[in-house]
Write an enzyme that holds these catalytic residues in place. Structure first.
Site, mmCIF file in Angstrom:
data_model
loop_
_atom_site.group_PDB
_atom_site.id
_atom_site.type_symbol
_atom_site.label_atom_id
_atom_site.label_comp_id
_atom_site.label_asym_id
_atom_site.label_seq_id
_atom_site.Cartn_x
_atom_site.Cartn_y
_atom_site.Cartn_z
ATOM 1 C CE LYS A 128 6.917 4.982 -5.885
ATOM 2 N NZ LYS A 128 5.944 3.970 -5.396
ATOM 3 C CD GLU B 254 -0.720 7.771 -10.572
ATOM 4 O OE1 GLU B 254 -0.308 7.552 -9.412
ATOM 5 O OE2 GLU B 254 -0.214 7.256 -11.589
ATOM 6 C CD GLU C 218 4.782 3.580 -8.953
ATOM 7 O OE1 GLU C 218 4.208 4.341 -8.150
ATOM 8 O OE2 GLU C 218 4.559 3.576 -10.178
ATOM 9 C CD GLU D 24 -0.659 2.906 0.514
ATOM 10 O OE1 GLU D 24 0.397 2.262 0.511
ATOM 11 O OE2 GLU D 24 -0.834 3.922 -0.173
#
Length: 412
Positions: free
Chosen positions: A156, A394, A255, A211
């Site tokens: 990733k 996104e 992910e 986050e």
């Protein structure tokens, strides 16, 4: 050496946001913010810091110890309940802006939202916008990253793109901050002075991050990694479909697992107990839906500076949510493929106190503002099966957190 006088077995003092008893309202702290201040608000409360008692240095991985020593010195100099606040950049050699402030004011968490009366002023009327890179270049970069993933070693990588906005008048950071608080009541909203000697005017890092990297209160630690995302839309039926699509997407769950597994693995080195849910939930922001895992634990030695909230944040950073996996390879690929240095984007911002309590968030949904210019960045996690065009969409949705506060959400 412990940075306070608690003996083993003594109770750990509660969080700085609850000590001393708050006398300010959240709206008052927001209204008192001026460029150069440090502002941070979350569900736990608000903190406003002004002035610089001492700057905090230290290399990457050693800043927690430097912060502990700076707070020890501040306490010896008579500073009551010293705190370290600031931001750290994405790469180990990037800038950091950490200080022990001269004055700290706090407001407790409240069920009352900050009134939209706080969002005074309006953004400048006209803007010029320069994508960095152009959207088609970003799509091609995602293709290149997918080719690297197909080779097998890289699993990733998070690729970011940005916008450079120039206004027809100086940008009011206090007004922008107020609008971010009003428009993102559940976010961790922040403003940090990151001015350097090379800047022609004061520079502020400002944002509304969804986050939580890590929070510590006493011996309790919480982390809430996010990874796997879809844009939020106006149609609620379509939103319900997207939430279910995230929950059942093998690609997005894989992910997300990279991030949750790494965060849990790091925290397990510091905790005697760790609780990790069996699978992710879905949380929403004003512009996005995210897969989310809330991880909780109990710190082994809360009186040790090596277990402070900043030490935990340094150990966790960067997570695969903003970098990739394996970490070192993903960071190298980011440096190779992205057109400019990230600086503070995808770094961390927050505070830690003399007892080790504190809160640090990932520096996303953020921008740097200097005079009439503003730099915004947003990234997307690229894994096997990613659609380059969908990843571009996104990033556009993520950029809208800041753009909405400027009345420009349609330009991303």
């Amino acid at each position: 050496m412990s940075r306070h006088s608690c003996r083993k077995g003594d109770p750990v003092s509660p969080s700085v946001l609850a000590r001393p008893r708050p006398v300010y309202r959240a709206e008052e702290l927001l209204g008192a913010y001026l460029p150069g201040s440090f502002y941070y608000s979350s569900a736990r409360g608000s903190l406003l810091a002004d002035g610089v008692h001492a700057s905090v240095g230290g290399q990457a991985g050693a800043r927690a110890q430097a912060a502990a020593e700076a707070m020890d010195a501040a306490a010896a100099a008579g500073v009551s309940d010293p705190v370290v606040v600031g931001a750290i950049g994405f790469r180990p050699d990037d800038e950091a802006s950490l200080v022990v402030p001269a004055v700290v004011r706090r407001a407790a968490a409240s069920n009352n939202r900050v009134s939209d009366r706080a969002a005074v002023g309006s953004p400048p009327g006209r803007w010029s916008v320069t994508p960095r890179p152009e959207p088609d270049v970003y799509v091609e970069t995602v293709h290149r990253a997918l080719a690297r993933i197909a080779e097998g070693e890289l699993r990733k990588v998070v690729l970011a793109r940005g916008l450079e906005l120039t206004a027809d008048a100086p940008i009011s950071v206090p007004s922008l901050l107020s609008r971010l608080v009003v428009l993102n009541p559940d976010a961790h909203v922040f403003a940090v002075d990151v001015t350097t000697s090379e800047d022609p005017a004061p520079r502020s890092l400002i944002g509304a991050s969804p986050e939580l990297l890590v929070a510590r209160r006493g011996d309790t630690v919480v982390a809430n990694p996010l990874a796997g995302s879809l844009p939020r839309v106006a149609d609620e039926a379509e939103n319900r479909r997207r939430i279910e699509a995230l929950r059942t997407s093998a690609k997005d769950r894989a992910e997300h697992a990279y991030v949750a597994d790494q965060v849990a693995g790091v925290l397990s080195r510091f905790c005697t107990e760790l609780t990790v849910p069996d699978g992710p939930d879905v949380i929403g922001t004003a512009t996005m839906w995210h897969l989310s895992t809330r991880i909780t634990g109990r710190i082994a030695n809360p009186t040790d500076p090596a277990f402070s909230s900043l030490a935990l944040a340094e150990a966790l950073h960067p997570t695969p949510a903003v970098c990739g996996t394996p970490t070192d390879l993903a960071r190298d690929v980011i440096k190779e493929l992205e057109s400019q240095n990230r600086g503070y984007y995808a770094g961390l911002v927050g505070w830690t106190d003399h007892h080790g309590d504190g809160e640090w968030v990932v520096t996303i949904r953020s921008a740097e503002v200097c005079d009439r210019t503003m730099w915004l960045s947003a990234g997307a996690g690229i894994v096997e099966g990613s659609d380059p065009t969908a990843e571009l969409t996104e990033t556009s949705a993520k950029l809208r957190t800041l753009l909405r506060a400027l009345g420009l959400e349609d330009i991303a």
